[in-house]
Design an enzyme around this catalytic site. Structure first.
Site, PDB file in Angstrom:
ATOM      1  N   GLY A 194      -5.764   6.132   2.476  1.00  0.00           N
ATOM      2  CA  GLY A 194      -6.120   4.871   2.115  1.00  0.00           C
ATOM      3  C   GLY A 194      -5.911   4.216   0.875  1.00  0.00           C
ATOM      4  O   GLY A 194      -5.699   4.940  -0.204  1.00  0.00           O
ATOM      5  N   GLY A 197     -10.147   2.617  -3.765  1.00  0.00           N
ATOM      6  CA  GLY A 197     -11.443   1.805  -3.674  1.00  0.00           C
ATOM      7  C   GLY A 197     -11.971   1.580  -2.266  1.00  0.00           C
ATOM      8  O   GLY A 197     -13.024   0.982  -1.836  1.00  0.00           O
ATOM      9  N   THR A 198     -11.335   2.353  -1.178  1.00  0.00           N
ATOM     10  CA  THR A 198     -11.985   2.132   0.206  1.00  0.00           C
ATOM     11  C   THR A 198     -12.965   3.160   0.525  1.00  0.00           C
ATOM     12  O   THR A 198     -13.542   2.981   1.655  1.00  0.00           O
ATOM     13  CB  THR A 198     -10.645   2.394   1.228  1.00  0.00           C
ATOM     14  OG1 THR A 198      -9.857   3.311   0.785  1.00  0.00           O
ATOM     15  CG2 THR A 198      -9.943   1.066   0.892  1.00  0.00           C
ATOM     16  N   GLY A 199     -13.325   4.158  -0.078  1.00  0.00           N
ATOM     17  CA  GLY A 199     -14.480   4.767   0.141  1.00  0.00           C
ATOM     18  C   GLY A 199     -13.991   6.319   0.491  1.00  0.00           C
ATOM     19  O   GLY A 199     -14.758   7.179   1.042  1.00  0.00           O
ATOM     20  N   LYS A 200     -12.768   6.837   0.061  1.00  0.00           N
ATOM     21  CA  LYS A 200     -12.476   8.158   0.336  1.00  0.00           C
ATOM     22  C   LYS A 200     -13.251   9.243  -0.324  1.00  0.00           C
ATOM     23  O   LYS A 200     -13.595  10.270   0.387  1.00  0.00           O
ATOM     24  CB  LYS A 200     -10.828   8.377  -0.214  1.00  0.00           C
ATOM     25  CG  LYS A 200      -9.939   7.444   0.703  1.00  0.00           C
ATOM     26  CD  LYS A 200      -8.568   7.840   0.306  1.00  0.00           C
ATOM     27  CE  LYS A 200      -8.270   7.366  -1.256  1.00  0.00           C
ATOM     28  NZ  LYS A 200      -8.377   6.120  -1.382  1.00  0.00           N
ATOM     29  N   THR A 201     -13.395   9.044  -1.686  1.00  0.00           N
ATOM     30  CA  THR A 201     -14.237  10.017  -2.241  1.00  0.00           C
ATOM     31  C   THR A 201     -15.895   9.897  -1.912  1.00  0.00           C
ATOM     32  O   THR A 201     -16.509  10.966  -1.801  1.00  0.00           O
ATOM     33  CB  THR A 201     -14.157   9.760  -3.913  1.00  0.00           C
ATOM     34  OG1 THR A 201     -12.874   9.838  -4.222  1.00  0.00           O
ATOM     35  CG2 THR A 201     -14.992  10.854  -4.616  1.00  0.00           C
ATOM     36  N   GLU A 417      -0.582 -27.519 -10.441  1.00  0.00           N
ATOM     37  CA  GLU A 417      -1.479 -27.013  -9.524  1.00  0.00           C
ATOM     38  C   GLU A 417      -1.938 -28.045  -8.491  1.00  0.00           C
ATOM     39  O   GLU A 417      -1.825 -27.769  -7.204  1.00  0.00           O
ATOM     40  CB  GLU A 417      -2.714 -26.819 -10.212  1.00  0.00           C
ATOM     41  CG  GLU A 417      -2.817 -25.934 -11.556  1.00  0.00           C
ATOM     42  CD  GLU A 417      -2.051 -24.530 -11.017  1.00  0.00           C
ATOM     43  OE1 GLU A 417      -2.353 -24.263 -10.078  1.00  0.00           O
ATOM     44  OE2 GLU A 417      -1.435 -23.979 -12.056  1.00  0.00           O
TER      45      GLU A 417
END
Length: 673
Positions: A194, A197-201, A417
């Site tokens: 993934g 920052g998606t939460g694998k660790t 802008e």
């Protein structure tokens, strides 16, 4: 207990050595005053000496007044004749010599000291938790301590499918008979895939907290370091530790550091990383069984991993951990908000809708930034306004109030802008404008931010062409109103061109060239692909591709030009509103697009409104220009100074474009994030 006796013996040895040295260098002196030999001879001649004791070349005696003294006698001098001639009593004694044991210790002390120091350093190098120089072949896997703060699956939100697959692995470790009775086998390896920052660790830490089995963790970069050949040795040692503690889990974070496709480097089979990978492949599924050792690994680059590493029998499962959808973002926000005192006005679902494309780490950072902003304002709770300011800071960067910009450049930025915003609002189906600002943020002078109404995973040809038209809106506004072209549109043009080329070469959206892919996918060298790139497009086809790209960009350029020509009055009104307020939100943009005058369309200023403080209209030298960091499907448009600043503009199209790329090509996902 062993450590106590070891320390006690060490202190005893140190104390003994100190006593020996003290005795060696501080030998007791005889009683009495030490005098020179000349004074001693004169005293003997004058009859002031009554008795002496001879100890080698040292003489000790008593004077006639009873005071003791001592002196040294020169070598080869016969003192006894003089003493006998003057009637002095003589006593001869053997000199007190150093004991034999002490002599041996003194003579061998330097050698023993060197041997002791050598043994000490050798023991230190062979121990120390794998940090010694002699332990370079030992695995650096760390056993998760029971005292460490445990993370459970209840702390993981927004990725329910990934949690279910990993909970099954934990259940197998807790109750293997439930699965074995039907012939099921525990997976040997689980690969978490993934974006960052998606939460694998975090999932791996949850496994460690739930499994109640030994959990080893290390990084993919821990295998190959200083010494050549230690990578394979560390892999062997890692699995040896795993077998001794089976059943257990070994977690390797960022496994792409060691598991990249073989044959990519210039070293061939002798490449250190390849040797380490080969050993890892053998240990995971070779002749020797590793029953009870489960490998869990994480990577955000599955495309560069070696196919042999991904086959069943090694990593049996690949668990995808994507960016959360709106429901997942809401759950993640609630998990992090539980640690923060909140106002009743805070709604996690509203924040989740306004943060499409945010990962779990982004949302955690958002909550933390909101808490910091509230703390700086001495608030007792975090309010919805703080989350809004934190979202703007994360998406667009921190406002640079100290930047001084000339009035001419402010006007150019305002029309640039406003051009983006007018074109975006005029196109049916385009993402609505969320905010337009000319306040410098980060390295940008201004930006236009769009937010999609819902999570978007694919884009149609119509939407991509709309994005190109929006990109062209800023340059066209400068050209039509100010009759000038600036470098501020440089990045807009680059992104529009890249998007048009991808439409032709990658997405098959050309009517004349057909649904074909032209050109090889761009791959970086040493990332598991061939070094050389083979040209698969003929010169004639390349010319046709260039013509198609020009046609797409030119067609949408004219489309945006027509919109701005028709909405010229709205463009002027919006630009003037930006010059006055510096920031306008979605409601104000909608009212201005409906033709309302600025007096009624713009909201009254608040006391602490960020738009109340305007930069001093002094000539600014911005120097360097960079891209705006934004999330998937989040907008940002940057306009730069016309004279000495290199242009670099980013609009909502960039984020949308990169999200399209990330869905179809893995390398685009990595570059975007």
């Amino acid at each position: 207990m062993n450590g106590f006796f070891k320390n006690l013996s060490l202190w005893l040895v140190i104390g003994l050595l100190m006593v020996m040295l003290f005795n060696l260098f501080n030998s007791p002196q005889g009683p009495g005053q030490s005098i020179t030999f000349s004074d001693f001879s004169e005293m003997v001649a004058q009859g002031k000496v009554t008795a002496v004791t001879l100890e080698g070349r040292t003489v000790r005696g008593l004077s006639t007044d009873g005071s003791p003294f001592s002196s040294r006698v020169p070598d080869n001098y016969d003192l006894t004749k003089d003493l006998l001639a003057h009637g002095v009593d003589i006593d001869v004694r053997e000199p007190e010599g150093t004991p034999m044991l002490m002599q041996i210790l003194i003579s061998w002390f330097p050698m023993l000291l060197l041997i002791a120091v050598w043994i000490y350093f050798m023991r230190q190098m062979q121990s120390g938790g794998g940090r010694g120089a002699m332990s370079f072949g030992k695995s650096k896997a760390k056993l998760m301590s029971d005292k460490a703060a445990k993370v459970t699956f209840q702390d993981v939100a927004g990725i329910e499918e990934a949690k279910e697959e990993l909970q099954e692995v934990v259940q197998f470790l807790k109750d293997p008979h439930k699965f074995q009775r039907l012939g099921g086998k525990i997976p040997k390896g689980v690969l978490l895939v993934g974006p960052p920052g998606t939460g694998k660790t975090l999932l791996a830490r949850a496994i460690a907290g739930e499994a109640n089995v030994p959990f080893f963790n290390l990084s993919g970069s821990d295998f190959v370091e200083m010494f050549v050949g230690v990578g394979a040795a560390r892999v062997r040692d890692m699995f040896e530790q795993g077998k001794k503690n089976a059943p257990c889990i070994i977690f390797i974070d960022e496994i792409d550091a060691v598991g990249r496709h073989r044959g990519a480097g210039l070293g061939g089979g002798h490449d250190e990383r390849e040797q380490t990978l080969n050993q890892l492949l053998v240990e995971m599924d070779g002749f020797e069984s590793t029953e009870g050792v489960i490998m869990v690994a994480a990577t955000n680059r599955p495309d560069v991993l070696d196919p042999a590493l991904l086959r069943p029998g090694r990593f049996d499962r690949q668990v995808t951990v994507p960016n959360p959808d709106i429901l997942g973002r809401t759950q993640i926000l609630k998990v992090h908000m539980n640690k923060v005192p909140l106002s009743d006005s805070v709604d996690a679902e509203v924040i989740a809708r306004a943060t499409p494309g945010f990962s779990g780490a982004d949302l955690a950072n958002l909550v933390n930034e909101a808490a910091l902003i509230a703390a700086q304002l001495d608030k007792r709770v975090v309010e919805m306004e703080d989350f809004e300011n934190a979202k703007d800071k994360v998406m667009m960067g921190k406002p640079r109030r100290s930047a001084v910009i000339s009035e001419k450049e402010r006007k150019t930025t305002a029309y640039h802008e406003a051009g983006h915003a007018v074109v975006a609002m005029a196109l049916d189906g385009a993402d609505p404008v969320h905010k337009v600002t000319i306040i410098p943020r980060g390295r940008a002078l201004g930006l236009t931010m769009q937010l999609p109404l819902e999570d978007r995973y694919t884009y149609s040809k119509v939407q991509l062409e709309q994005n190109i038209a929006i990109l062209m809106g800023g340059r066209l506004a400068e050209e039509l109103v100010l009759n000038q072209l600036t470098t501020g549109a440089g990045n807009d043009i680059q992104r529009a061109t890249d998007l048009a080329r991808k439409m032709i070469c990658s997405y098959g959206m050309s009517d004349t060239l057909g649904p074909l892919t032209y050109g090889e996918n761009e791959q970086e060298i040493f990332l598991g692909r061939e070094i050389t790139q083979h040209k698969s497009v003929s010169e004639e086809t390349a010319r046709r591709i260039d013509a198609e790209v020009f046609d797409i960009v030119d067609r949408n350029y004219k489309r945006a030009k027509q919109i701005l020509t028709d909405k010229m009055e709205v463009l002027h009104t919006m630009a003037q509103a930006l010059l006055e307020r510096e920031t306008i939100d979605a409601d104000e943009v909608i009212k201005l697009m409906a033709g309302e005058p600025a007096e009624t369309a713009l909201k009254p200023l608040k006391k602490k409104d960020e738009r109340a403080n305007k930069p001093t209209p002094t000539v600014a030298d911005d120097g360097e220009q960079g891209d705006q960091t934004a999330k998937d499907a989040v907008a940002g448009s940057v306009t730069q100074a016309e004279d000495d600043v290199e242009g670099s503009t980013r609009t909502a199209t960039e984020a949308s474009t990169q999200e399209v790329v990330s869905k179809d090509t893995p390398e685009g996902d990595d570059k975007d994030r």
